[in-house]
Motif scaffolding. Sequence first.
Motif, PDB file in Angstrom:
ATOM      1  N   TRP A  52     -20.893   8.331  10.355  1.00  0.00           N
ATOM      2  CA  TRP A  52     -20.576   6.975   9.916  1.00  0.00           C
ATOM      3  C   TRP A  52     -19.608   6.984   8.724  1.00  0.00           C
ATOM      4  N   LEU A  53     -19.599   8.090   7.990  1.00  0.00           N
ATOM      5  CA  LEU A  53     -18.682   8.194   6.853  1.00  0.00           C
ATOM      6  C   LEU A  53     -17.223   8.106   7.288  1.00  0.00           C
ATOM      7  N   LEU A  54     -16.925   8.584   8.501  1.00  0.00           N
ATOM      8  CA  LEU A  54     -15.542   8.508   8.986  1.00  0.00           C
ATOM      9  C   LEU A  54     -15.069   7.060   9.125  1.00  0.00           C
ATOM     10  N   LEU A  55     -16.007   6.143   9.376  1.00  0.00           N
ATOM     11  CA  LEU A  55     -15.639   4.719   9.448  1.00  0.00           C
ATOM     12  C   LEU A  55     -15.186   4.191   8.091  1.00  0.00           C
ATOM     13  N   LEU A  56     -15.613   4.844   7.035  1.00  0.00           N
ATOM     14  CA  LEU A  56     -15.168   4.503   5.693  1.00  0.00           C
ATOM     15  C   LEU A  56     -13.943   5.329   5.292  1.00  0.00           C
ATOM     16  N   ILE A  57     -13.977   6.613   5.622  1.00  0.00           N
ATOM     17  CA  ILE A  57     -12.925   7.535   5.186  1.00  0.00           C
ATOM     18  C   ILE A  57     -11.570   7.198   5.802  1.00  0.00           C
ATOM     19  N   VAL A  58     -11.519   6.941   7.097  1.00  0.00           N
ATOM     20  CA  VAL A  58     -10.229   6.721   7.764  1.00  0.00           C
ATOM     21  C   VAL A  58      -9.470   5.526   7.170  1.00  0.00           C
ATOM     22  N   PRO A  59     -10.086   4.342   7.041  1.00  0.00           N
ATOM     23  CA  PRO A  59      -9.305   3.247   6.443  1.00  0.00           C
ATOM     24  C   PRO A  59      -9.017   3.456   4.951  1.00  0.00           C
ATOM     25  N   LEU A  60      -9.966   4.064   4.228  1.00  0.00           N
ATOM     26  CA  LEU A  60      -9.747   4.298   2.804  1.00  0.00           C
ATOM     27  C   LEU A  60      -8.605   5.282   2.590  1.00  0.00           C
ATOM     28  N   TRP A  61      -8.593   6.379   3.329  1.00  0.00           N
ATOM     29  CA  TRP A  61      -7.510   7.366   3.221  1.00  0.00           C
ATOM     30  C   TRP A  61      -6.192   6.746   3.677  1.00  0.00           C
ATOM     31  N   SER A  62      -6.235   5.942   4.732  1.00  0.00           N
ATOM     32  CA  SER A  62      -5.009   5.275   5.201  1.00  0.00           C
ATOM     33  C   SER A  62      -4.392   4.453   4.076  1.00  0.00           C
ATOM     34  N   ARG A  82       5.843  17.130  -6.325  1.00  0.00           N
ATOM     35  CA  ARG A  82       5.583  15.690  -6.474  1.00  0.00           C
ATOM     36  C   ARG A  82       4.825  15.158  -5.249  1.00  0.00           C
ATOM     37  N   GLU A  83       5.268  15.559  -4.081  1.00  0.00           N
ATOM     38  CA  GLU A  83       4.596  15.119  -2.859  1.00  0.00           C
ATOM     39  C   GLU A  83       3.160  15.649  -2.808  1.00  0.00           C
ATOM     40  N   MET A  84       2.969  16.929  -3.167  1.00  0.00           N
ATOM     41  CA  MET A  84       1.619  17.497  -3.166  1.00  0.00           C
ATOM     42  C   MET A  84       0.729  16.766  -4.175  1.00  0.00           C
ATOM     43  N   GLY A  85       1.315  16.412  -5.311  1.00  0.00           N
ATOM     44  CA  GLY A  85       0.572  15.653  -6.318  1.00  0.00           C
ATOM     45  C   GLY A  85       0.121  14.302  -5.785  1.00  0.00           C
ATOM     46  N   GLN A  86       0.983  13.645  -5.032  1.00  0.00           N
ATOM     47  CA  GLN A  86       0.617  12.347  -4.444  1.00  0.00           C
ATOM     48  C   GLN A  86      -0.524  12.509  -3.439  1.00  0.00           C
ATOM     49  N   VAL A  87      -0.481  13.573  -2.659  1.00  0.00           N
ATOM     50  CA  VAL A  87      -1.530  13.819  -1.668  1.00  0.00           C
ATOM     51  C   VAL A  87      -2.850  14.112  -2.372  1.00  0.00           C
ATOM     52  N   VAL A  88      -2.826  15.006  -3.356  1.00  0.00           N
ATOM     53  CA  VAL A  88      -4.056  15.362  -4.072  1.00  0.00           C
ATOM     54  C   VAL A  88      -4.623  14.145  -4.795  1.00  0.00           C
ATOM     55  N   ARG A  89      -3.759  13.334  -5.356  1.00  0.00           N
ATOM     56  CA  ARG A  89      -4.220  12.108  -6.034  1.00  0.00           C
ATOM     57  C   ARG A  89      -4.907  11.168  -5.049  1.00  0.00           C
ATOM     58  N   ALA A  90      -4.334  10.995  -3.875  1.00  0.00           N
ATOM     59  CA  ALA A  90      -4.946  10.122  -2.862  1.00  0.00           C
ATOM     60  C   ALA A  90      -6.310  10.660  -2.436  1.00  0.00           C
ATOM     61  N   VAL A  91      -6.419  11.972  -2.251  1.00  0.00           N
ATOM     62  CA  VAL A  91      -7.708  12.561  -1.853  1.00  0.00           C
ATOM     63  C   VAL A  91      -8.724  12.414  -2.986  1.00  0.00           C
ATOM     64  N   PHE A  92      -8.289  12.624  -4.224  1.00  0.00           N
ATOM     65  CA  PHE A  92      -9.189  12.472  -5.359  1.00  0.00           C
ATOM     66  C   PHE A  92      -9.715  11.040  -5.448  1.00  0.00           C
ATOM     67  N   LEU A  93      -8.797  10.064  -5.360  1.00  0.00           N
ATOM     68  CA  LEU A  93      -9.225   8.661  -5.409  1.00  0.00           C
ATOM     69  C   LEU A  93     -10.122   8.315  -4.223  1.00  0.00           C
ATOM     70  N   GLY A  94      -9.825   8.902  -3.066  1.00  0.00           N
ATOM     71  CA  GLY A  94     -10.702   8.714  -1.913  1.00  0.00           C
ATOM     72  C   GLY A  94     -12.090   9.270  -2.183  1.00  0.00           C
ATOM     73  N   GLY A  95     -12.149  10.419  -2.856  1.00  0.00           N
ATOM     74  CA  GLY A  95     -13.442  11.001  -3.215  1.00  0.00           C
ATOM     75  C   GLY A  95     -14.226  10.115  -4.161  1.00  0.00           C
ATOM     76  N   VAL A  96     -13.529   9.497  -5.110  1.00  0.00           N
ATOM     77  CA  VAL A  96     -14.192   8.564  -6.030  1.00  0.00           C
ATOM     78  C   VAL A  96     -14.741   7.368  -5.249  1.00  0.00           C
ATOM     79  N   GLY A  97     -13.920   6.833  -4.351  1.00  0.00           N
ATOM     80  CA  GLY A  97     -14.377   5.714  -3.523  1.00  0.00           C
ATOM     81  C   GLY A  97     -15.533   6.097  -2.620  1.00  0.00           C
ATOM     82  N   LEU A  98     -15.477   7.300  -2.061  1.00  0.00           N
ATOM     83  CA  LEU A  98     -16.549   7.778  -1.194  1.00  0.00           C
ATOM     84  C   LEU A  98     -17.844   7.949  -1.985  1.00  0.00           C
TER      85      LEU A  98
END
Length: 192
Positions: A52-62, A82-98
């Motif tokens: 069920w977490l994927l139902l949250l992860i997919v839209p949040l990561w998107s 810079r691009e890698m930093g943007q990706v890591v930042r998005a995953v980190f923020l996704g982790g906070v949201g998760l």
Amino acid sequence: MLKRYARVVAAALFGADLALTAGAFLCAYALLDYDLVPGAPKGLAELDQYLWLLLLIVPLWSFLLQSGGVYGASRRTEDPRREMGQVVRAVFLGGVGLAAALALTKSSHISRSFVGWFLLLDAALLCLYRLGLRLAARSVRRTGCNFRTVLIVGTGQNARDLGRRMASNPQWGLRLLGYVSEEGQAGSPVGP
């Protein structure tokens, strides 16, 4: 034509990113469920308790990947860090949201080490995928394929410096056609 092509590439990259994220999710579960991580807590709940977490992860990561500028302008001349930093930042923020969602839903059966491994694997897979794409694209561009032709408006020193910079970086995939002055006279391209 170029904008349409760029949109198709961005959509394919977006789809691959979400597929890699789902793959990281399943890999993290398998690593912990089959006791492949030394020192990790044993006894994960069944996979269907986690899906069920994927139902949250997919839209949040998107949302986070798109709003974080990961699919923005051309990456030809941009520093890969810079691009890698943007990706890591998005995953980190996704982790906070998760983590916030897990706390709000009181989902104590979800292993914190699973969430940590998922975030680590996801960031690693997304970054490695992007680095691999960059290396492949640069290799192709160095052979003379996948390039864009550029016409520089201006004939001054700045224009010449830009032309030399493009000529000295074939991995960017930019070919200089020439220069055009404000009076409409054409200039020749700069040699390597």
